[in-house]
Design a protein around this motif. Structure first.
Motif, PDB file in Angstrom:
ATOM      1  N   HIS A 179     -24.424   2.869 -21.554  1.00  0.00           N
ATOM      2  CA  HIS A 179     -23.482   2.436 -22.589  1.00  0.00           C
ATOM      3  C   HIS A 179     -22.166   2.210 -21.864  1.00  0.00           C
ATOM      4  O   HIS A 179     -21.738   3.040 -21.067  1.00  0.00           O
ATOM      5  CB  HIS A 179     -23.312   3.503 -23.668  1.00  0.00           C
TER       6      HIS A 179
ATOM      7  N   HIS B 196     -23.810   3.889 -32.452  1.00  0.00           N
ATOM      8  CA  HIS B 196     -23.522   4.608 -31.210  1.00  0.00           C
ATOM      9  C   HIS B 196     -22.712   5.875 -31.492  1.00  0.00           C
ATOM     10  O   HIS B 196     -22.980   6.918 -30.901  1.00  0.00           O
ATOM     11  CB  HIS B 196     -22.773   3.736 -30.202  1.00  0.00           C
TER      12      HIS B 196
ATOM     13  N   ILE C  12     -25.121   8.474 -32.697  1.00  0.00           N
ATOM     14  CA  ILE C  12     -25.964   8.961 -31.597  1.00  0.00           C
ATOM     15  C   ILE C  12     -25.169   9.881 -30.688  1.00  0.00           C
ATOM     16  O   ILE C  12     -25.645  10.946 -30.284  1.00  0.00           O
ATOM     17  CB  ILE C  12     -26.551   7.777 -30.798  1.00  0.00           C
ATOM     18  N   GLU C  13     -23.950   9.488 -30.385  1.00  0.00           N
ATOM     19  CA  GLU C  13     -23.105  10.270 -29.477  1.00  0.00           C
ATOM     20  C   GLU C  13     -22.795  11.660 -30.045  1.00  0.00           C
ATOM     21  O   GLU C  13     -22.632  12.622 -29.306  1.00  0.00           O
ATOM     22  CB  GLU C  13     -21.816   9.503 -29.214  1.00  0.00           C
TER      23      GLU C  13
ATOM     24  N   HIS D 171     -24.843  13.436 -31.778  1.00  0.00           N
ATOM     25  CA  HIS D 171     -26.080  14.222 -31.820  1.00  0.00           C
ATOM     26  C   HIS D 171     -26.214  15.054 -30.542  1.00  0.00           C
ATOM     27  O   HIS D 171     -25.953  14.556 -29.447  1.00  0.00           O
ATOM     28  CB  HIS D 171     -27.281  13.282 -31.967  1.00  0.00           C
TER      29      HIS D 171
ATOM     30  N   TYR E 267     -33.953   6.876 -20.333  1.00  0.00           N
ATOM     31  CA  TYR E 267     -32.615   7.314 -19.949  1.00  0.00           C
ATOM     32  C   TYR E 267     -31.994   6.415 -18.882  1.00  0.00           C
ATOM     33  O   TYR E 267     -30.879   6.653 -18.455  1.00  0.00           O
ATOM     34  CB  TYR E 267     -32.652   8.764 -19.480  1.00  0.00           C
TER      35      TYR E 267
ATOM     36  N   PHE F  57     -27.860  13.732 -27.309  1.00  0.00           N
ATOM     37  CA  PHE F  57     -27.178  12.678 -26.544  1.00  0.00           C
ATOM     38  C   PHE F  57     -26.840  13.155 -25.134  1.00  0.00           C
ATOM     39  O   PHE F  57     -26.684  12.349 -24.223  1.00  0.00           O
ATOM     40  CB  PHE F  57     -25.908  12.217 -27.264  1.00  0.00           C
TER      41      PHE F  57
END
Length: 117
Positions: free
Chosen positions: A35, A72, A75-76, A78, A31, A81
């Protein structure tokens, strides 16, 4: 076969490494990456090949650079995230919502009062 050659200045690479990996409050391990939603000029100067999509790059390093923005976005979306909360910045150089502001801290505001004589 054509080859793509990119010039990377050591100073740019060092700045980007610091911006994307160092001094993330309360984050460790996986972590401790950022980004950065960099404006176009910052992406040209500091993050060629979509490397500002750094969380996606670390989680899936074999994904080609041209697919990092799509990855991305997935992922964002999900729910997990949220673990990266605080690791997404708006720019490299921004003092309010960028990495630079986080690294150097708040800028002191000088308030002067004028007293009447």
């Amino acid at each position: 076969m054509d080859r793509v050659h990119a010039h990377v200045d050591v100073r740019d690479a060092a700045f980007r490494t610091i911006a994307e990996h160092i001094a993330i409050p309360g984050k460790t391990g996986w972590y401790a990456i950022r980004h950065i939603r960099a404006p176009l000029i910052e992406r040209i100067l500091f993050a060629p090949f979509n490397i500002n999509h750094h969380i996606a790059h670390h989680l899936f390093p074999r994904v080609p650079c041209y697919n990092l923005p799509k990855l991305h976005a997935l992922i964002e979306a999900h729910p997990q995230f949220k673990s990266f909360d605080g690791c997404v910045k708006q720019s490299y150089l921004g003092l309010k919502s960028g990495v630079m502001g986080e690294l150097i801290g708040p800028i002191p505001v000088v308030v002067s009062s004028v007293s009447s004589a």
